[in-house]
Design a protein around this motif. Structure first.
Motif, short mmCIF file in Angstrom:
data_model
loop_
_atom_site.label_atom_id
_atom_site.label_comp_id
_atom_site.label_asym_id
_atom_site.label_seq_id
_atom_site.Cartn_x
_atom_site.Cartn_y
_atom_site.Cartn_z
N ILE A 1 57.70 25.82 29.66
CA ILE A 1 58.42 26.97 30.19
C ILE A 1 58.84 27.95 29.10
CG2 ILE A 1 59.27 25.69 32.19
CD1 ILE A 1 62.00 25.52 30.77
N PHE A 2 58.63 27.58 27.84
CA PHE A 2 59.05 28.44 26.74
C PHE A 2 57.91 29.31 26.19
CE2 PHE A 2 61.97 24.78 26.66
CZ PHE A 2 63.16 25.47 26.88
N ASP A 3 56.69 29.15 26.73
CA ASP A 3 55.61 30.03 26.29
C ASP A 3 55.25 30.99 27.42
OD1 ASP A 3 54.00 28.65 28.10
OD2 ASP A 3 52.78 27.66 26.56
N THR A 4 54.16 31.71 27.30
CA THR A 4 53.80 32.74 28.29
C THR A 4 52.54 32.37 29.06
OG1 THR A 4 52.52 33.98 26.62
CG2 THR A 4 54.87 34.57 26.92
N THR A 5 52.24 31.07 29.15
CA THR A 5 51.04 30.65 29.86
C THR A 5 51.36 29.54 30.86
OG1 THR A 5 50.40 28.97 28.23
CG2 THR A 5 49.57 31.21 27.90
N MET A 6 50.42 29.37 31.80
CA MET A 6 50.43 28.26 32.74
C MET A 6 49.00 27.74 32.86
SD MET A 6 50.77 30.39 36.34
CE MET A 6 50.11 29.07 37.36
N GLU A 7 48.84 26.62 33.53
CA GLU A 7 47.53 25.99 33.67
C GLU A 7 47.18 25.80 35.15
OE1 GLU A 7 47.33 23.07 29.75
OE2 GLU A 7 48.02 22.27 31.67
N THR A 8 45.90 25.95 35.44
CA THR A 8 45.39 25.62 36.77
C THR A 8 44.17 24.72 36.60
OG1 THR A 8 46.14 27.69 37.74
CG2 THR A 8 44.42 26.50 38.92
N TYR A 9 44.18 23.61 37.31
CA TYR A 9 43.05 22.68 37.30
C TYR A 9 42.34 22.74 38.66
CZ TYR A 9 44.93 20.70 33.01
OH TYR A 9 45.37 20.54 31.73
N PHE A 10 41.03 22.81 38.62
CA PHE A 10 40.22 22.78 39.82
C PHE A 10 39.33 21.54 39.80
CE2 PHE A 10 41.08 27.30 39.30
CZ PHE A 10 41.31 27.72 40.60
N THR A 11 39.23 20.89 40.94
CA THR A 11 38.23 19.85 41.15
C THR A 11 37.27 20.35 42.21
OG1 THR A 11 39.80 18.09 40.60
CG2 THR A 11 37.80 17.46 41.77
N TYR A 12 35.98 20.37 41.88
CA TYR A 12 34.95 20.85 42.80
C TYR A 12 34.13 19.67 43.32
CZ TYR A 12 35.82 25.08 39.99
OH TYR A 12 36.40 26.12 39.32
N PHE A 13 34.02 19.57 44.63
CA PHE A 13 33.17 18.58 45.27
C PHE A 13 31.97 19.36 45.82
CE2 PHE A 13 37.54 17.22 45.44
CZ PHE A 13 37.50 15.88 45.07
N ILE A 14 30.81 19.19 45.20
CA ILE A 14 29.64 20.03 45.46
C ILE A 14 28.54 19.19 46.09
CG2 ILE A 14 27.95 21.61 44.46
CD1 ILE A 14 29.92 21.82 42.02
N LYS A 15 28.11 19.59 47.28
CA LYS A 15 27.02 18.91 47.97
C LYS A 15 25.87 19.90 48.13
CE LYS A 15 28.10 16.23 51.36
NZ LYS A 15 28.50 15.74 52.71
N GLU A 16 24.76 19.65 47.43
CA GLU A 16 23.58 20.49 47.48
C GLU A 16 22.41 19.66 47.96
OE1 GLU A 16 24.23 23.68 43.95
OE2 GLU A 16 24.22 21.59 43.31
N SER B 1 33.88 25.19 52.31
CA SER B 1 33.00 26.18 52.91
C SER B 1 31.54 25.79 52.64
CB SER B 1 33.28 27.58 52.35
OG SER B 1 33.16 27.59 50.95
N SER B 2 30.64 26.38 53.42
CA SER B 2 29.22 26.06 53.32
C SER B 2 28.39 27.29 53.65
CB SER B 2 28.86 24.91 54.27
OG SER B 2 27.46 24.70 54.29
N ASP B 3 27.26 27.43 53.00
CA ASP B 3 26.31 28.48 53.35
C ASP B 3 25.06 27.94 54.03
OD1 ASP B 3 24.87 27.28 51.32
OD2 ASP B 3 24.98 28.98 49.95
N GLY B 4 25.10 26.66 54.43
CA GLY B 4 23.96 26.01 55.07
C GLY B 4 23.14 25.18 54.11
N ASP B 5 23.09 25.59 52.86
CA ASP B 5 22.37 24.83 51.83
C ASP B 5 23.32 24.08 50.90
OD1 ASP B 5 19.77 25.79 52.64
OD2 ASP B 5 20.25 27.69 51.63
N THR B 6 24.46 24.71 50.61
CA THR B 6 25.43 24.12 49.70
C THR B 6 26.78 24.06 50.38
OG1 THR B 6 24.29 25.06 47.78
CG2 THR B 6 26.56 24.36 47.45
N GLU B 7 27.45 22.92 50.23
CA GLU B 7 28.82 22.77 50.72
C GLU B 7 29.73 22.56 49.53
OE1 GLU B 7 30.12 20.22 54.28
OE2 GLU B 7 30.81 19.06 52.54
N LEU B 8 30.84 23.31 49.50
CA LEU B 8 31.79 23.22 48.40
C LEU B 8 33.18 22.96 48.94
CD1 LEU B 8 32.61 23.65 45.37
CD2 LEU B 8 33.02 26.04 45.99
#
Length: 246
Positions: free
Chosen positions: A175-190, A157-164
């Motif tokens: 699987i034996f605990d009560t958590t999970m993980e999420t990884y994000f990779t951000y490609f940021i063009k300003e 998405s973009s707001d005209g100045d920044t594209e993400l």
């Protein structure tokens, strides 16, 4: 790797990550349940973990709202989106606003509760802000019953100045605990500047029984409602609690 950067240094990018219009359909489920339980009239509402305020933005015409979040950067986004709402910095597990509400809601921020103690403390916070007969509604992103093991998504998405552009990868490394993980990779063009950043989020992953039993122990009569709002068509649930006292 730094954690939860989305809600800290990258909070200013939230409007590019998530738009209020994306929440319009699911907010309708919350509104319908709250109206069913509370009846007509402009009732009072407390949202814990409001984040950028996207879900709340569809409820403010019907409710006098107060919003809490642990991230000042995300509260800034919500304040701009919901200017008539009181915003308070605080942790949903421990905050006490000092007054009662007709309803307390926690949207997907409840997913950041990592163990049963976290959940119980959050439910206790909701209970202590409700009179007998008050309504509590919450909805985690994932339950053990509907998590596929690996989940991915991406968006640009973009707001005209920044594209993400971001890519999301979720998995359950133990699987034996009560958590999970999420990884994000951000490609940021300003403007002419381009950078790639990474982010790690740890969230809770519990069976449905844990949610219902802990809510019941806190004094709620619990219902589960179908919540078919996700693009991947997962079988999700809204947990609806009526505070019975005690």
């Amino acid at each position: 790797m730094k954690t939860n950067r989305m809600y800290d240094e990258f909070a200013y990018l939230w409007p590019l990550i998530s738009s209020p219009i994306d929440y319009e359909r699911e907010a309708g489920f919350w509104l319908n349940i709250l109206r069913e339980k509370l009846g007509a009239g402009r009732k009072s509402l407390l949202e814990l973990g409001v984040g950028g305020g996207n879900n709340l933005s569809h409820l403010t015409d019907d409710f006098k709202a107060t919003a809490v979040d642990i991230s000042p950067g995300m509260l800034k986004n919500s304040t701009m989106l919901n200017p008539g709402v009181e915003h308070i910095v605080g942790d949903m597990r421990t905050i006490r606003v000092g007054r009662m509400f007709d309803a307390v809601i926690v949207h997907d921020a409840v997913s950041y509760m990592l163990n049963e103690q976290d959940l119980s403390q959050t439910f206790q916070t909701a209970r202590e802000h409700l009179q007998i007969g008050g309504i509590f509604v919450t909805a985690p992103d994932w339950l053990i019953e509907n998590f596929p093991g690996i989940y991915t998504s991406s968006s640009t998405s973009s707001d005209g100045d920044t594209e993400l552009t971001y890519f999301e990868y979720s998995h359950d490394p133990d699987i034996f605990d009560t958590t999970m993980e999420t990884y994000f990779t951000y490609f940021i063009k300003e403007g002419s500047r381009f950078r790639v950043e990474q982010d790690r989020h740890v969230t809770g992953l519990f069976p449905m029984k844990t949610w219902t039993s802990l809510m019941e122990k806190t004094g709620f009569e619990v219902e589960t409602r179908d919540y078919p709002v996700h693009d991947d068509l997962r079988q999700s649930s809204l947990f609806v609690g009526t505070y019975l006292g005690g």
